[in-house]
Design an enzyme around this catalytic site. Structure first.
Site, short mmCIF file in Angstrom:
data_model
loop_
_atom_site.label_atom_id
_atom_site.label_comp_id
_atom_site.label_asym_id
_atom_site.label_seq_id
_atom_site.Cartn_x
_atom_site.Cartn_y
_atom_site.Cartn_z
N LYS A 31 -9.80 3.17 -0.35
CA LYS A 31 -9.28 4.35 0.35
C LYS A 31 -8.18 5.00 -0.49
CE LYS A 31 -6.01 1.51 2.97
NZ LYS A 31 -5.79 0.79 4.23
N TYR A 88 19.75 19.90 -11.57
CA TYR A 88 20.11 20.66 -10.37
C TYR A 88 21.28 20.02 -9.65
CZ TYR A 88 15.81 23.45 -10.44
OH TYR A 88 14.82 24.32 -10.77
C1 LIG Z 1 -5.69 -0.53 4.01
C2 LIG Z 1 -6.38 -1.54 4.83
C3 LIG Z 1 -6.78 -2.75 4.26
C4 LIG Z 1 -6.39 -3.17 2.86
O1 LIG Z 1 -5.05 -3.62 2.86
P1 LIG Z 1 -4.36 -4.22 1.56
O2 LIG Z 1 -3.06 -4.72 2.05
O3 LIG Z 1 -4.22 -3.11 0.59
O4 LIG Z 1 -5.25 -5.30 1.04
C5 LIG Z 1 -7.54 -3.60 5.04
N1 LIG Z 1 -7.85 -3.28 6.32
C6 LIG Z 1 -7.45 -2.14 6.91
C7 LIG Z 1 -7.83 -1.87 8.31
C8 LIG Z 1 -6.70 -1.23 6.19
O5 LIG Z 1 -6.28 -0.11 6.76
#
Ligand SMILES: *Cc1c(COP(=O)(O)O)cnc(C)c1O
Length: 365
Positions: free
Chosen positions: A29, A258
């Protein structure tokens, strides 16, 4: 620069930690936490990954259109009505987080005249996505299904690396309770999964599948309290560099950037980097963050601009415009990883990785 080999090795390490009977879904993701979802998915497929996990239908469609055909794709955020067509057309597998949605999916599968597999997400105590229905209600809803098929039961932990609270144990107990009741009633879910990186790393793996994201990219969160030994052995896969646009000497008393928030306490050599907060360098790192220049950690000076960041180069005469400085990665023995940066920026390593913006060119080795 993203190391495909590192990602492959990290994936293999996760596989070896969970053992041969547990499937590892690679979580890609958010453009694979900034590493590039397609590239990472290709690496994982080549390593034999049968499952990938994304957040949204759009992310799943992106993978399919990019040629990811073999792996199953779990859409962890589920789907909304307007995404139904794409869900079916691109053969995506939704996480379903309410009984009403389960019935919607069944109607969809009926209309599409094909069975659609789904994973039912249980809210075991995080109060994010997942149904809070009890086993009886779930069983009644499952009994009504004609075309949608329960393939998985899943939940997600809120505090898997925290050994000062019983939250994870409580979540496991709740989830086991629901799974047990469903099983007793004759419902078989081929895939059961609860664990992401931290739970995997500390050996809290339930069922026969895990969802690994952060570990693939080389990170596991440090534990709180008395944790068991860390099982994962993974290394960061991403190196982020920026080029020097200018190098110059400034006199004592000169104001930098800045707002003039940095005043040179002595004559200094400074470098102006062609990267700023629009590239993902947190503004909070103004006057606090560090980078690696000519093999040494050195300070960010003044306020970070949209496209420019000023650093201290007083320690070296070797760098000239066009040379690269490391914002995240290693030079020799000097290391600067997302967790170190996150501590200074007051955030978490996930946030640092996901914030490297689209205009930062990804190079794969
Ligand atoms: C993002 C996510 C994961 C992966 O988590 P990590 O800590 O990056 O391994 C797994 N399950 C769900 C439901 C998530 O949202």
């Amino acid at each position: 620069m993203v190391s495909r080999d590192r990602i492959a090795r990290n994936y293999r390490n996760v596989c070896s930690v969970v053992g041969p009977d547990v499937a590892v879904a690679g979580v890609v993701k958010a453009d694979a936490y900034g590493h590039g979802a397609l590239e990472v998915s290709r690496v994982l497929e080549a390593e034999g990954a049968r499952w990938l996990a994304v957040s949204s239908v759009d992310e799943g469609v992106h993978l399919r259109c990019g040629g990811i055909r073999q792996a199953r794709i779990l859409v962890m955020g589920g789907f909304l009505g307007y995404e139904s067509e794409a869900l079916v057309a691109y053969d995506l597998t939704p996480a379903i987080h309410s009984l009403a949605q389960m019935r919607d999916l069944d109607r969809l599968a009926h209309a599409a005249q094909k069975p659609i597999a789904f994973h039912l997400k249980i809210d075991s105590g995080m109060s994010r996505l997942g149904t809070r229905a009890d086993a009886g209600e779930i069983l009644a809803a499952l009994a009504e299904l004609s075309c949608a098929r329960l393939e998985g039961l899943m939940t997600h932990f809120a505090s898997a690396a925290d050994y000062t609270t019983s939250q994870t144990d409580d979540q496991i107990a709740y989830f086991r309770g629901i799974c047990g009741e469903l099983k007793e009633a004759g419902v078989h879910a081929p895939r059961v999964h609860t664990s992401s990186t931290n739970a995997i790393g500390y050996g809290r793996t339930e069922g026969n599948m895990v969802r690994a994201g952060h570990a693939l990219y080389g990170y596991v969160s440090p534990a709180r309290g008395e944790a068991p030994r860390q099982l994962l052995n993974v290394q960061p896969a991403l190196t982020w560099k920026a080029k020097l646009l200018a190098v110059k000497d400034i006199p004592e008393g000169a104001l930098v950037g800045y707002g003039g928030t940095f005043r040179a306490p002595r004559p200094m050599r400074i470098g102006i980097l062609g990267a700023g907060y629009a590239d993902g360098i947190f503004h909070r790192l103004s006057n606090r963050g560090r980078v690696i220049a000519a093999g040494k950690l050195t300070h960010i000076l003044g306020t970070i601009s949209m496209d420019l960041t000023t650093i201290d180069l007083s320690h070296t005469t070797s760098l000239v415009p066009g040379d690269e400085v490391t914002l995240l990665g290693t030079e020799g023995d000097t290391r600067l990883d997302a967790q170190q940066i996150a501590r200074v920026a007051g955030t978490i390593s996930y946030n640092i990785l996901c914030s490297i913006s689209a205009r930062v060119k990804r190079v794969y080795e």
